[in-house]
Design a protein around this motif. Sequence first.
Motif, PDB file in Angstrom:
ATOM      1  N   MET A 132      12.329  -2.416  -6.586  1.00 24.88           N
ATOM      2  CA  MET A 132      11.099  -1.590  -5.408  1.00 24.88           C
ATOM      3  C   MET A 132      10.475  -3.307  -4.693  1.00 24.88           C
ATOM      4  SD  MET A 132       7.866  -0.423  -5.998  1.00 24.88           S
ATOM      5  CE  MET A 132       8.278   1.276  -5.974  1.00 24.88           C
ATOM      6  N   LYS A 133      10.536  -3.904  -3.649  1.00 25.19           N
ATOM      7  CA  LYS A 133      10.201  -5.160  -2.768  1.00 25.19           C
ATOM      8  C   LYS A 133       8.494  -4.620  -2.706  1.00 25.19           C
ATOM      9  CE  LYS A 133      13.847  -4.193   0.360  1.00 25.19           C
ATOM     10  NZ  LYS A 133      14.013  -4.438   2.176  1.00 25.19           N
ATOM     11  N   LEU A 134       8.342  -6.113  -2.717  1.00 23.18           N
ATOM     12  CA  LEU A 134       6.473  -6.612  -3.001  1.00 23.18           C
ATOM     13  C   LEU A 134       5.769  -5.728  -2.211  1.00 23.18           C
ATOM     14  CD1 LEU A 134       4.797  -8.547  -4.023  1.00 23.18           C
ATOM     15  CD2 LEU A 134       5.496  -9.826  -2.401  1.00 23.18           C
ATOM     16  N   PRO A 135       5.967  -5.650  -0.449  1.00 28.63           N
ATOM     17  CA  PRO A 135       5.308  -4.539   0.213  1.00 28.63           C
ATOM     18  C   PRO A 135       4.593  -3.971  -0.411  1.00 28.63           C
ATOM     19  CG  PRO A 135       6.447  -5.757   1.901  1.00 28.63           C
ATOM     20  CD  PRO A 135       7.132  -6.028   0.385  1.00 28.63           C
ATOM     21  N   ASP A 136       5.838  -2.570  -1.284  1.00 34.32           N
ATOM     22  CA  ASP A 136       5.440  -1.447  -1.861  1.00 34.32           C
ATOM     23  C   ASP A 136       4.873  -1.836  -3.077  1.00 34.32           C
ATOM     24  OD1 ASP A 136       7.599  -0.021   0.353  1.00 34.32           O
ATOM     25  OD2 ASP A 136       9.099  -0.867  -0.699  1.00 34.32           O
ATOM     26  N   MET A 137       4.886  -2.506  -3.631  1.00 34.04           N
ATOM     27  CA  MET A 137       4.086  -2.827  -4.936  1.00 34.04           C
ATOM     28  C   MET A 137       2.976  -3.198  -4.705  1.00 34.04           C
ATOM     29  SD  MET A 137       4.700  -2.902  -8.545  1.00 34.04           S
ATOM     30  CE  MET A 137       6.090  -2.729  -8.963  1.00 34.04           C
ATOM     31  N   LEU A 138       2.370  -3.503  -3.747  1.00 33.72           N
ATOM     32  CA  LEU A 138       1.382  -4.198  -3.034  1.00 33.72           C
ATOM     33  C   LEU A 138       0.030  -2.776  -3.160  1.00 33.72           C
ATOM     34  CD1 LEU A 138       1.685  -7.473  -1.457  1.00 33.72           C
ATOM     35  CD2 LEU A 138       0.625  -7.472  -3.604  1.00 33.72           C
ATOM     36  N   LYS A 139       0.880  -1.850  -2.139  1.00 31.59           N
ATOM     37  CA  LYS A 139       0.397  -0.728  -1.620  1.00 31.59           C
ATOM     38  C   LYS A 139       0.014  -0.136  -3.185  1.00 31.59           C
ATOM     39  CE  LYS A 139       0.599   2.698   1.748  1.00 31.59           C
ATOM     40  NZ  LYS A 139       1.271   3.223   2.719  1.00 31.59           N
ATOM     41  N   ILE A 140       1.426   0.163  -3.892  1.00 28.99           N
ATOM     42  CA  ILE A 140       0.999   1.304  -5.168  1.00 28.99           C
ATOM     43  C   ILE A 140      -0.389   0.525  -5.865  1.00 28.99           C
ATOM     44  CG2 ILE A 140       2.120   1.666  -7.293  1.00 28.99           C
ATOM     45  CD1 ILE A 140       4.885   1.939  -5.491  1.00 28.99           C
ATOM     46  N   LEU A 141      -0.197  -0.657  -5.905  1.00 32.08           N
ATOM     47  CA  LEU A 141      -1.139  -1.406  -7.088  1.00 32.08           C
ATOM     48  C   LEU A 141      -2.401  -1.373  -6.457  1.00 32.08           C
ATOM     49  CD1 LEU A 141       0.600  -4.103  -8.549  1.00 32.08           C
ATOM     50  CD2 LEU A 141       0.504  -2.668  -9.604  1.00 32.08           C
ATOM     51  N   ARG A 142      -2.769  -1.484  -5.073  1.00 35.63           N
ATOM     52  CA  ARG A 142      -3.604  -1.242  -4.788  1.00 35.63           C
ATOM     53  C   ARG A 142      -4.279   0.279  -5.094  1.00 35.63           C
ATOM     54  NH1 ARG A 142      -5.008   0.600   0.260  1.00 35.63           N
ATOM     55  NH2 ARG A 142      -3.778   0.732   0.579  1.00 35.63           N
ATOM     56  N   ASN A 143      -3.260   1.176  -4.670  1.00 33.63           N
ATOM     57  CA  ASN A 143      -3.884   2.620  -4.817  1.00 33.63           C
ATOM     58  C   ASN A 143      -4.061   2.423  -5.860  1.00 33.63           C
ATOM     59  OD1 ASN A 143      -4.034   3.395  -2.144  1.00 33.63           O
ATOM     60  ND2 ASN A 143      -1.222   3.781  -1.844  1.00 33.63           N
ATOM     61  N   ALA A 144      -2.995   2.395  -7.226  1.00 32.72           N
ATOM     62  CA  ALA A 144      -3.946   2.785  -8.389  1.00 32.72           C
ATOM     63  C   ALA A 144      -5.385   2.406  -8.902  1.00 32.72           C
ATOM     64  CB  ALA A 144      -2.221   2.597  -9.516  1.00 32.72           C
ATOM     65  N   LYS A 145      -5.343   1.216  -8.094  1.00 32.86           N
ATOM     66  CA  LYS A 145      -7.379   1.138  -8.575  1.00 32.86           C
ATOM     67  C   LYS A 145      -7.991   1.563  -7.734  1.00 32.86           C
ATOM     68  CE  LYS A 145      -8.197  -2.269 -10.740  1.00 32.86           C
ATOM     69  NZ  LYS A 145      -8.236  -2.046 -12.386  1.00 32.86           N
ATOM     70  N   SER A 146      -7.333   2.419  -6.963  1.00 23.26           N
ATOM     71  CA  SER A 146      -8.653   3.480  -5.766  1.00 23.26           C
ATOM     72  C   SER A 146      -8.676   2.921  -4.962  1.00 23.26           C
ATOM     73  CB  SER A 146      -9.407   4.381  -6.550  1.00 23.26           C
ATOM     74  OG  SER A 146      -8.816   5.309  -7.580  1.00 23.26           O
ATOM     75  N   LEU A 147      -8.210   1.108  -4.999  1.00 24.02           N
ATOM     76  CA  LEU A 147      -9.033   0.623  -3.564  1.00 24.02           C
ATOM     77  C   LEU A 147      -8.764   0.694  -2.212  1.00 24.02           C
ATOM     78  CD1 LEU A 147      -8.768  -2.462  -5.313  1.00 24.02           C
ATOM     79  CD2 LEU A 147     -10.650  -1.524  -4.970  1.00 24.02           C
ATOM     80  N   THR A 148      -9.610   0.350  -1.155  1.00 26.22           N
ATOM     81  CA  THR A 148      -8.685   0.509   0.116  1.00 26.22           C
ATOM     82  C   THR A 148      -8.843  -0.729   0.421  1.00 26.22           C
ATOM     83  OG1 THR A 148     -11.513   0.001   1.094  1.00 26.22           O
ATOM     84  CG2 THR A 148     -11.468   2.128   0.501  1.00 26.22           C
ATOM     85  N   GLN A 149      -7.916  -0.700   2.041  1.00 27.92           N
ATOM     86  CA  GLN A 149      -7.758  -2.214   2.390  1.00 27.92           C
ATOM     87  C   GLN A 149      -9.574  -3.330   1.905  1.00 27.92           C
ATOM     88  OE1 GLN A 149      -4.985  -2.301   5.616  1.00 27.92           O
ATOM     89  NE2 GLN A 149      -3.063  -1.570   4.060  1.00 27.92           N
ATOM     90  N   GLN A 150      -9.928  -2.183   2.608  1.00 29.36           N
ATOM     91  CA  GLN A 150     -10.935  -3.028   3.322  1.00 29.36           C
ATOM     92  C   GLN A 150     -11.721  -4.149   1.777  1.00 29.36           C
ATOM     93  OE1 GLN A 150     -10.236  -0.136   4.408  1.00 29.36           O
ATOM     94  NE2 GLN A 150     -10.561  -0.431   6.459  1.00 29.36           N
ATOM     95  N   ASP A 151     -11.617  -2.720   0.803  1.00 22.96           N
ATOM     96  CA  ASP A 151     -12.170  -3.727  -0.573  1.00 22.96           C
ATOM     97  C   ASP A 151     -11.273  -4.319  -1.439  1.00 22.96           C
ATOM     98  OD1 ASP A 151     -14.443  -1.452  -0.385  1.00 22.96           O
ATOM     99  OD2 ASP A 151     -13.442  -0.144  -1.595  1.00 22.96           O
ATOM    100  N   ALA A 152     -10.435  -4.569  -0.896  1.00 24.22           N
ATOM    101  CA  ALA A 152      -8.907  -5.239  -1.424  1.00 24.22           C
ATOM    102  C   ALA A 152      -9.039  -6.402  -0.963  1.00 24.22           C
ATOM    103  CB  ALA A 152      -7.887  -4.556  -1.766  1.00 24.22           C
ATOM    104  N   ALA A 153      -9.387  -6.186   0.209  1.00 25.19           N
ATOM    105  CA  ALA A 153      -9.291  -7.585   0.843  1.00 25.19           C
ATOM    106  C   ALA A 153     -10.634  -8.601   1.079  1.00 25.19           C
ATOM    107  CB  ALA A 153      -9.423  -7.382   3.001  1.00 25.19           C
ATOM    108  N   LYS A 154     -11.495  -7.541   0.175  1.00 22.68           N
ATOM    109  CA  LYS A 154     -13.151  -8.306   0.782  1.00 22.68           C
ATOM    110  C   LYS A 154     -12.700  -9.272  -0.578  1.00 22.68           C
ATOM    111  CE  LYS A 154     -17.920  -7.597   0.585  1.00 22.68           C
ATOM    112  NZ  LYS A 154     -19.082  -6.701   0.765  1.00 22.68           N
ATOM    113  N   ALA A 155     -12.615  -8.764  -2.066  1.00 26.62           N
ATOM    114  CA  ALA A 155     -12.413  -8.334  -2.640  1.00 26.62           C
ATOM    115  C   ALA A 155     -11.348 -10.116  -2.675  1.00 26.62           C
ATOM    116  CB  ALA A 155     -12.044  -7.526  -4.279  1.00 26.62           C
ATOM    117  N   LEU A 156     -10.139 -10.256  -2.532  1.00 24.88           N
ATOM    118  CA  LEU A 156      -9.308 -11.116  -2.102  1.00 24.88           C
ATOM    119  C   LEU A 156      -9.434 -12.468  -1.366  1.00 24.88           C
ATOM    120  CD1 LEU A 156      -5.973  -8.833  -2.347  1.00 24.88           C
ATOM    121  CD2 LEU A 156      -6.516 -10.200  -4.692  1.00 24.88           C
TER     122      LEU A 156
END
Length: 122
Positions: free
Chosen positions: A1-25
């Motif tokens: 699996m490519k990194l971009p796909d994994m990043l999206k899966i992991l973010r979704n698995a934590k029930s985070l929106t892109q906005q939430d994850a970006a803010k935390a990061l």
Amino acid sequence: MKLPDMLKILRNAKSLTQQDAAKALKIRQYNLSDYETGRATPSIELLIKMADLYEVTLDDMLGREFKNTPYLSSTSSSNLIIDNIADLHTLKIVRRVQKLSDKEKEQVYQTIDAMIKAMFQK
């Protein structure tokens, strides 16, 4: 699996929106979008922050553990498993079970099977 796909899966698995994850990061949402679509590649420092946020190791994030598992040596098998395990907790358990001996795995499988059968008999 490519990194971009994994990043999206992991973010979704934590029930985070892109906005939430970006803010935390402490990055912009459009940068995270670029990482998840493969338009850009995160730095190693950011990958470490992402692994911490998503509660996985870098090896997990990069899919290394499955590649070193003899009975899941093909990339297609690895991707099939990762794609079908939507929740991060289940994925972590599967990876821990993979490290057990064949005898220990069989005990785990028998226990899980018995528990599931008992649940359906209620």
